[in-house]
Write a protein that holds these residues in place. Structure first.
Motif, PDB file in Angstrom:
ATOM      1  N   UNK A  37       4.838  11.533   5.899  1.00  0.00           N
ATOM      2  CA  UNK A  37       5.438  10.508   6.237  1.00  0.00           C
ATOM      3  C   UNK A  37       6.103  11.283   8.079  1.00  0.00           C
ATOM      4  N   UNK A  38       5.947  10.163   9.122  1.00  0.00           N
ATOM      5  CA  UNK A  38       6.689  10.942   9.959  1.00  0.00           C
ATOM      6  C   UNK A  38       8.471  11.430   9.757  1.00  0.00           C
ATOM      7  N   UNK A  57       6.954   1.064   7.231  1.00  0.00           N
ATOM      8  CA  UNK A  57       8.612   1.343   8.354  1.00  0.00           C
ATOM      9  C   UNK A  57       8.836   0.984   9.086  1.00  0.00           C
ATOM     10  N   UNK A  58       7.818   0.418  10.093  1.00  0.00           N
ATOM     11  CA  UNK A  58       8.110  -0.421  11.081  1.00  0.00           C
ATOM     12  C   UNK A  58       9.240  -1.559  10.090  1.00  0.00           C
ATOM     13  N   UNK A 116       4.868  13.851  -3.033  1.00  0.00           N
ATOM     14  CA  UNK A 116       4.629  15.109  -2.517  1.00  0.00           C
ATOM     15  C   UNK A 116       3.616  14.737  -1.085  1.00  0.00           C
ATOM     16  N   UNK A 117       2.917  14.300  -1.471  1.00  0.00           N
ATOM     17  CA  UNK A 117       1.693  13.850  -0.411  1.00  0.00           C
ATOM     18  C   UNK A 117       2.504  12.927   0.131  1.00  0.00           C
ATOM     19  N   UNK A 118       2.307  12.118  -0.026  1.00  0.00           N
ATOM     20  CA  UNK A 118       3.099  10.786   0.575  1.00  0.00           C
ATOM     21  C   UNK A 118       4.163  11.584   1.227  1.00  0.00           C
ATOM     22  N   UNK A 170       1.244  -1.060   0.300  1.00  0.00           N
ATOM     23  CA  UNK A 170       0.163  -0.017   0.034  1.00  0.00           C
ATOM     24  C   UNK A 170       1.117   1.577  -0.371  1.00  0.00           C
ATOM     25  N   UNK A 171       0.468   2.096   0.933  1.00  0.00           N
ATOM     26  CA  UNK A 171       1.256   3.217   1.013  1.00  0.00           C
ATOM     27  C   UNK A 171       1.494   4.123   2.512  1.00  0.00           C
ATOM     28  N   UNK A 172       3.058   4.265   3.004  1.00  0.00           N
ATOM     29  CA  UNK A 172       3.428   4.098   4.388  1.00  0.00           C
ATOM     30  C   UNK A 172       2.948   5.656   4.811  1.00  0.00           C
TER      31      UNK A 172
END
Length: 275
Positions: free
Chosen positions: A182-183, A150-151, A176-178, A135-137
């Protein structure tokens, strides 16, 4: 163990196929490389020589890596069933069917342990791991208990590349949105961006590349042209794949196609931790 994780701006951005190409490129360079996807939700699975059930995608990636498929390459397999539930398989042990919330509540810690066990086991044999996300992060509603993006990158301590599908439109905004969602500590792991499934003359997209690089501060490692009929079964496709002509290795063909449009020295620097 060196390596990287391939993230996507969305499902079907081409993560599986980019990972497949990277596995074969590295294998052809003499690197002992393994694919890894911690958790795969798919109706399509296959069986290893030891009788272990794993995702078809990681099985094929192992073939691309010129190595023996192993359940440690895909320790968690979710097989969707009616009623918005999934059968859960962890190292082949079957549970369920269970609903999504039940899975998140009851299997999170067991999933994390499976990831750690698998990566440690793979590190005994391989020097590089190509990890596929899902999917997406940027799915912020899932990030507190996700075990596939990311984990996993943090557990494996690897850099990331972000793949965007330009064929569906909106690639720049999705990149850009992704990154924005993200943290910061996760975003800092993203070392390169790949634009996938491009149609036409890439020179017309140079302004787009320049904008992405200047706005995000992250280099575009490649723009991969769309390639129809590559001959490799895709992760969730149920249509048959035409047999390759005699003497043609579809993994070599696909890897050559991708590598020809990548900044391979940059990718090697990322893999080795020099970026």
């Amino acid at each position: 163990m060196n390596g990287l994780i391939v993230l996507g701006t969305a499902s079907d951005s081409g993560k599986t196929m980019i990972c497949t190409a990277l596995c074969r490129i590295l294998a052809n360079e003499g690197v002992r490389v393994t694919p890894f996807k911690s958790q795969n939700m798919s109706r399509f699975s296959t069986t290893t020589e030891k009788g272990e059930e794993m995702s078809r995608a990681q099985f094929l990636q192992a073939e691309a890596a010129r190595t023996t498929p192993s359940i440690y390459m895909n320790p968690i397999l979710l097989k969707p069933v009616p009623g918005m539930k999934s059968e859960v398989r962890i190292f082949g042990e079957q549970f369920g069917p269970v609903a999504g919330m039940t899975y998140r509540e009851q299997f999170f810690q067991r999933g994390v342990e499976a990831i750690r066990t698998s990566l440690a086991k793979l590190a005994e044999t391989y020097e590089t791991v190509i990890i596929e996300g899902a999917g997406s992060p940027a799915e912020v509603n899932l990030n507190d208990r996700e075990i596939v993006n990311m984990r996993v990158a943090v557990i494996a301590d690897v850099p990331a590349i972000l793949v965007a599908d330009i064929d569906r439109g909106g690639a720049i905004a999705s990149i850009v949105g992704t990154l924005q969602l993200m943290q910061p500590e996760h975003r800092s792991r993203v070392k390169a961006i790949i634009i996938n499934k491009f149609h036409g003359d890439v020179s017309f997209f140079q302004e787009g590349i320049d904008f992405i690089e200047s706005y995000t501060g992250i280099p575009v490692a490649g723009v991969i042209p769309f390639k129809a009929n590559h001959g490799i079964e895709e992760e969730d496709a149920d249509r048959p794949v035409a047999a390759a002509p005699e003497g043609v290795d579809v993994y070599d063909e696909w890897a050559s196609h991708v590598k020809a449009h990548l900044n391979w020295p940059l990718m090697k620097d990322i893999l080795s931790g020099r970026r």
